[in-house]
Write an enzyme that holds these catalytic residues in place. Structure first.
Site, PDB file in Angstrom:
ATOM      1  N   ASP A 174     -11.809 -15.343  -2.948  1.00  0.00           N
ATOM      2  CA  ASP A 174     -10.750 -16.189  -2.397  1.00  0.00           C
ATOM      3  C   ASP A 174     -10.247 -15.623  -1.082  1.00  0.00           C
ATOM      4  O   ASP A 174     -10.135 -14.414  -0.917  1.00  0.00           O
ATOM      5  CB  ASP A 174      -9.589 -16.291  -3.389  1.00  0.00           C
ATOM      6  CG  ASP A 174      -9.793 -17.446  -4.347  1.00  0.00           C
ATOM      7  OD1 ASP A 174     -10.511 -18.387  -3.981  1.00  0.00           O
ATOM      8  OD2 ASP A 174      -9.238 -17.392  -5.452  1.00  0.00           O
TER       9      ASP A 174
ATOM     10  N   ASP B 275      -9.749  -9.644  -3.366  1.00  0.00           N
ATOM     11  CA  ASP B 275      -9.772 -10.532  -4.536  1.00  0.00           C
ATOM     12  C   ASP B 275     -10.219  -9.736  -5.764  1.00  0.00           C
ATOM     13  O   ASP B 275      -9.604  -9.788  -6.829  1.00  0.00           O
ATOM     14  CB  ASP B 275     -10.736 -11.692  -4.275  1.00  0.00           C
ATOM     15  CG  ASP B 275     -10.672 -12.783  -5.332  1.00  0.00           C
ATOM     16  OD1 ASP B 275      -9.992 -12.585  -6.355  1.00  0.00           O
ATOM     17  OD2 ASP B 275     -11.297 -13.833  -5.127  1.00  0.00           O
TER      18      ASP B 275
ATOM     19  N   ASP C  31       1.171 -10.094 -12.930  1.00  0.00           N
ATOM     20  CA  ASP C  31       0.442  -8.890 -12.542  1.00  0.00           C
ATOM     21  C   ASP C  31      -0.494  -9.163 -11.365  1.00  0.00           C
ATOM     22  O   ASP C  31      -1.086 -10.231 -11.261  1.00  0.00           O
ATOM     23  CB  ASP C  31      -0.383  -8.441 -13.763  1.00  0.00           C
ATOM     24  CG  ASP C  31      -1.074  -7.117 -13.534  1.00  0.00           C
ATOM     25  OD1 ASP C  31      -0.366  -6.140 -13.245  1.00  0.00           O
ATOM     26  OD2 ASP C  31      -2.315  -7.062 -13.626  1.00  0.00           O
TER      27      ASP C  31
ATOM     28  N   GLU D 244       4.074  -8.997  -9.011  1.00  0.00           N
ATOM     29  CA  GLU D 244       3.756  -7.640  -8.549  1.00  0.00           C
ATOM     30  C   GLU D 244       2.766  -7.752  -7.404  1.00  0.00           C
ATOM     31  O   GLU D 244       1.581  -8.009  -7.621  1.00  0.00           O
ATOM     32  CB  GLU D 244       3.146  -6.820  -9.682  1.00  0.00           C
ATOM     33  CG  GLU D 244       2.760  -5.419  -9.244  1.00  0.00           C
ATOM     34  CD  GLU D 244       1.413  -4.930  -9.773  1.00  0.00           C
ATOM     35  OE1 GLU D 244       1.174  -3.728  -9.709  1.00  0.00           O
ATOM     36  OE2 GLU D 244       0.605  -5.756 -10.242  1.00  0.00           O
TER      37      GLU D 244
ATOM     38  N   GLY E 211      15.390  17.014   2.034  1.00  0.00           N
ATOM     39  CA  GLY E 211      16.628  16.807   2.795  1.00  0.00           C
ATOM     40  C   GLY E 211      16.428  16.333   4.213  1.00  0.00           C
ATOM     41  O   GLY E 211      17.386  16.188   4.963  1.00  0.00           O
TER      42      GLY E 211
ATOM     43  N   PHE F 141      15.338  13.368   5.380  1.00  0.00           N
ATOM     44  CA  PHE F 141      15.122  11.912   5.454  1.00  0.00           C
ATOM     45  C   PHE F 141      16.317  11.282   6.155  1.00  0.00           C
ATOM     46  O   PHE F 141      17.466  11.596   5.824  1.00  0.00           O
ATOM     47  CB  PHE F 141      14.979  11.340   4.043  1.00  0.00           C
ATOM     48  CG  PHE F 141      14.571   9.892   4.017  1.00  0.00           C
ATOM     49  CD1 PHE F 141      13.225   9.534   4.008  1.00  0.00           C
ATOM     50  CD2 PHE F 141      15.530   8.882   4.021  1.00  0.00           C
ATOM     51  CE1 PHE F 141      12.846   8.199   4.001  1.00  0.00           C
ATOM     52  CE2 PHE F 141      15.152   7.541   4.006  1.00  0.00           C
ATOM     53  CZ  PHE F 141      13.802   7.204   3.994  1.00  0.00           C
TER      54      PHE F 141
HETATM   55 CA    CA Z   1      -8.978 -11.791  -8.111  1.00  0.00          CA
END
Ligand code: CA
Length: 484
Positions: free
Chosen positions: A185, A196, A233, A263, A302, A304
């Site tokens: 796809d 895909d 998913d 997701e 520390g 960041f």
């Molecule tokens: Ca797929």
């Protein structure tokens, strides 16, 4: 009236014991979860996978076997029986918790029989490039479900229902085999040229028989389980338009507004945005870029810049479509996408998703209950406190103080509907200190204390609403009104 501060929980982690007990356990926790203020619960895939009762759920074998048929070595799934699943959903709904089912359509695994198919090998790292002539392979693609014996559906899967596989049984060879005449796809993620194909037998969601079968299955599933929505998913491996049509059919059928979160595992916010546009905003997405910002901040020693904690996140560009989270079953230590947010930063991370206006936060089972197999402790006390703070204090106008690279803070001014509402949050990943912030009218002229108990001294807010708020090294403080 709808609650502006809705909250979700992901109610499983990867390493749960394979004792078929999760559905019963979830039912017993329903009251507790309701007390925490949970509105949505995401349950793991409930159907039989290739691993039988040891299968986490993503290696889908039979969508119609919810722990009812003797297949793959067991009747029950890892989480229990069909009856226990249905009872669990009933128990959750009694406490007005909406249930999201985990939908895995991208792949199937554990076929009952193999068959000869003509296939072309595509370059595993660039699937747009064929690296073989068409040739015959032996593919495990026939799903006949003899253990179910046509109950609920007599649909039998064969190679025509898939795009391809990663295993040729005759050569004992692993690669990316695309069936002759099939195309991956186009509207999928562009990683590896075309993403895909992920694993197993890649379901061909352009095949009309497949679409019809999955729509029939969706209707059966809604009728059988009475779930309220879905977590989908691996959607970056599935064409975007498929779920738009599938959800429309199911919403019409069930007359329900089926809340759906997908997701799309990418730290690129533009990929997420364009997927949302392609689906016409029919679904929400997990804020993966925010997860990576939290992960990076937690591993920065520390260094960041806290002003950038929401930079390039979904919640900053599409807050109404963002499901924010700190960790999940894939980011756990030892998992494929391992990117575990360090324990010391969990108070920061959960404050950032639970105490702000934007996004629908999803808390993780592995944080609430711990992950014993990985020596990760439960954070019940922290999460109970922050959820209480979300439900009682985190209302009203939000003002950010994101000016200093080391210390950031924000104010929620509170509103008249919530008696104790209004709060100030301040945090640092580096050296502690203070910020002057204005809390607005409601909290003006009051005494605030650190609800998390990290600072002992109270803060006095003057009649104009100004106060100086403190935070310790690498810490978070949440300042609220003293309940006298
Ligand atoms: Ca797929």
């Amino acid at each position: 009236m709808s609650n502006p501060n809705e909250t979700m929980i992901q109610f499983f982690e990867w390493y749960l014991p394979a004792d078929c007990s999760l559905w019963n356990k979830t039912a017993m926790e329903a009251e507790y979860l309701s007390d925490l203020g949970i509105n949505y619960i995401w349950l793991p895939p409930a159907y039989k996978g290739i691993g039988g009762n040891a299968e986490v759920g993503y290696g889908v074998y039979d969508l119609y076997d919810l722990g009812e048929f003797d297949q793959k070595g067991s009747v029950k799934t890892k989480y229990g029986s069909k009856e226990e699943y249905i009872n669990c959903i009933k128990a959750l709904k009694q406490y007005r918790i909406k249930v999201l089912a985990d939908i895995v359509f991208n792949q199937k695994m554990g076929a009952d029989e193999s068959e000869k198919v003509i296939a072309i090998e595509d370059n595993p790292i660039n699937r747009n490039q064929a690296i073989s002539e068409p040739h015959e392979i032996t593919a495990w693609t026939k799903f006949t479900f003899p253990g179910r014996n046509n109950t609920y559906s007599d649909f039998k899967w064969n190679w025509t229902h898939f795009h391809g596989v990663d295993w040729d049984e005759s050569q004992k060879k692993s690669s990316v085999f695309r069936f002759y005449g099939k195309h991956w796809d186009e509207s999928v993620d562009k990683e590896k040229g075309n993403f895909d194909y992920l694993m197993g037998c890649d379901v061909d969601l352009n095949n009309v028989d497949v679409v019809e079968e999955l729509t029939n299955w969706g209707k059966w599933y809604l009728q059988t389980t009475n779930v309220d929505g879905f977590r989908i998913d691996a959607i970056k491996h599935i064409r975007a338009s498929f779920f738009v049509d599938w959800l429309k059919d199911l919403s019409e059928f069930s007359q329900k507004n089926l809340f759906t979160v997908g997701e799309y595992w990418s730290s690129n916010v533009y990929s997420l945005k364009s997927y949302l546009e392609e689906t016409n905003n029919a679904i929400s997405l997990f804020d993966v870029p925010l997860h990576y910002n939290l992960f990076n901040a937690s591993h920065s020693n520390g260094h960041f810049d806290m002003r950038t904690i929401f930079s390039n996140t979904l919640v900053s560009v599409a807050p109404e479509r963002a499901v924010t989270f700190v960790d999940n079953h894939d980011t756990e230590p030892g998992q494929s996408l391992e990117s575990w947010v360090s324990d010391w930063f969990k108070p920061h991370a959960y404050s950032l998703i639970l105490l702000r206006k934007e996004g629908l936060p999803c808390i993780f089972y592995g944080d609430l209950y711990g992950i014993p197999t990985k020596q990760i402790s439960a954070k019940k006390e922290l999460l109970e406190k922050l959820l209480y703070a979300r439900n009682h204090f985190a209302y009203g106008t939000q003002t950010d103080y994101f000016n200093d690279p080391n210390i950031i803070g924000w104010v929620r001014e509170g509103d008249s509907e919530h008696y104790m509402s209004g709060m100030v949050v301040i945090m640092t990943v580096s050296t502690g200190g203070c910020l002057q912030m204005n809390v607005g009218k409601r909290l003006a002229n009051s005494v605030l204390y650190d609800y998390l108990g990290n600072m002992q001294e109270p803060v006095y807010v003057d009649q104009d609403g100004n106060g100086i708020f403190y935070v310790k090294d690498g810490s978070v403080s949440v300042w609220v009104k003293k309940d006298l």
